[in-house]
Design a protein around this motif. Structure first.
Motif, mmCIF file in Angstrom:
data_model
loop_
_atom_site.group_PDB
_atom_site.id
_atom_site.type_symbol
_atom_site.label_atom_id
_atom_site.label_comp_id
_atom_site.label_asym_id
_atom_site.label_seq_id
_atom_site.Cartn_x
_atom_site.Cartn_y
_atom_site.Cartn_z
ATOM 1 N N ARG A 121 0.821 -1.220 -0.084
ATOM 2 C CA ARG A 121 -0.009 0.052 0.071
ATOM 3 C C ARG A 121 0.842 1.233 -0.136
ATOM 4 N NH1 ARG A 121 -3.534 -0.594 4.833
ATOM 5 N NH2 ARG A 121 -3.212 -2.688 4.221
ATOM 6 N N THR A 122 1.858 1.273 0.637
ATOM 7 C CA THR A 122 2.997 2.443 0.965
ATOM 8 C C THR A 122 3.758 2.545 -0.320
ATOM 9 O OG1 THR A 122 4.511 1.206 1.980
ATOM 10 C CG2 THR A 122 3.034 2.106 3.358
ATOM 11 N N LEU A 123 3.756 1.734 -1.349
ATOM 12 C CA LEU A 123 4.485 1.775 -2.382
ATOM 13 C C LEU A 123 3.483 2.418 -3.730
ATOM 14 C CD1 LEU A 123 6.769 -1.356 -2.117
ATOM 15 C CD2 LEU A 123 7.406 0.889 -1.485
#
Length: 90
Positions: free
Chosen positions: A35-37
């Motif tokens: 999700r953070t990428l």
């Protein structure tokens, strides 16, 4: 779901495969949730969404310049603001 015996067999086979070695504790620690990428990096100066009405001629011209026409409109408006700011400072 595999039984405990089947799970042991699966784990044993996986550990024997040189291409499928379990991750080390350091590798697991270094993992980042997907999700953070995703997506673009967050901008320090995010643009604001507004609703504006432009004349048909202005839109036709910028759209005729191809992809990225909205960014070009933004550049033209920024240039205008810069020029007006310089005039106001004189």
């Amino acid at each position: 779901m595999p039984s405990i015996a089947e799970d042991r067999e699966i784990t044993k086979a996986a550990k024997a495969d040189p291409d499928a070695q379990p991750l080390t504790a350091n590798q697991l620690k270094a993992m980042v949730p997907l999700r953070t990428l995703r997506g673009r990096p967050k901008s320090e100066n995010p643009k604001q969404l507004v609703s504006v009405r432009y004349s048909q001629e202005v839109l036709a011209y910028f759209r005729s310049t191809g992809e990225g026409w909205q960014a070009r409109m933004d550049s033209v408006l920024k240039e205008y603001v810069t020029k007006q700011s310089r005039r106001a400072q004189k």
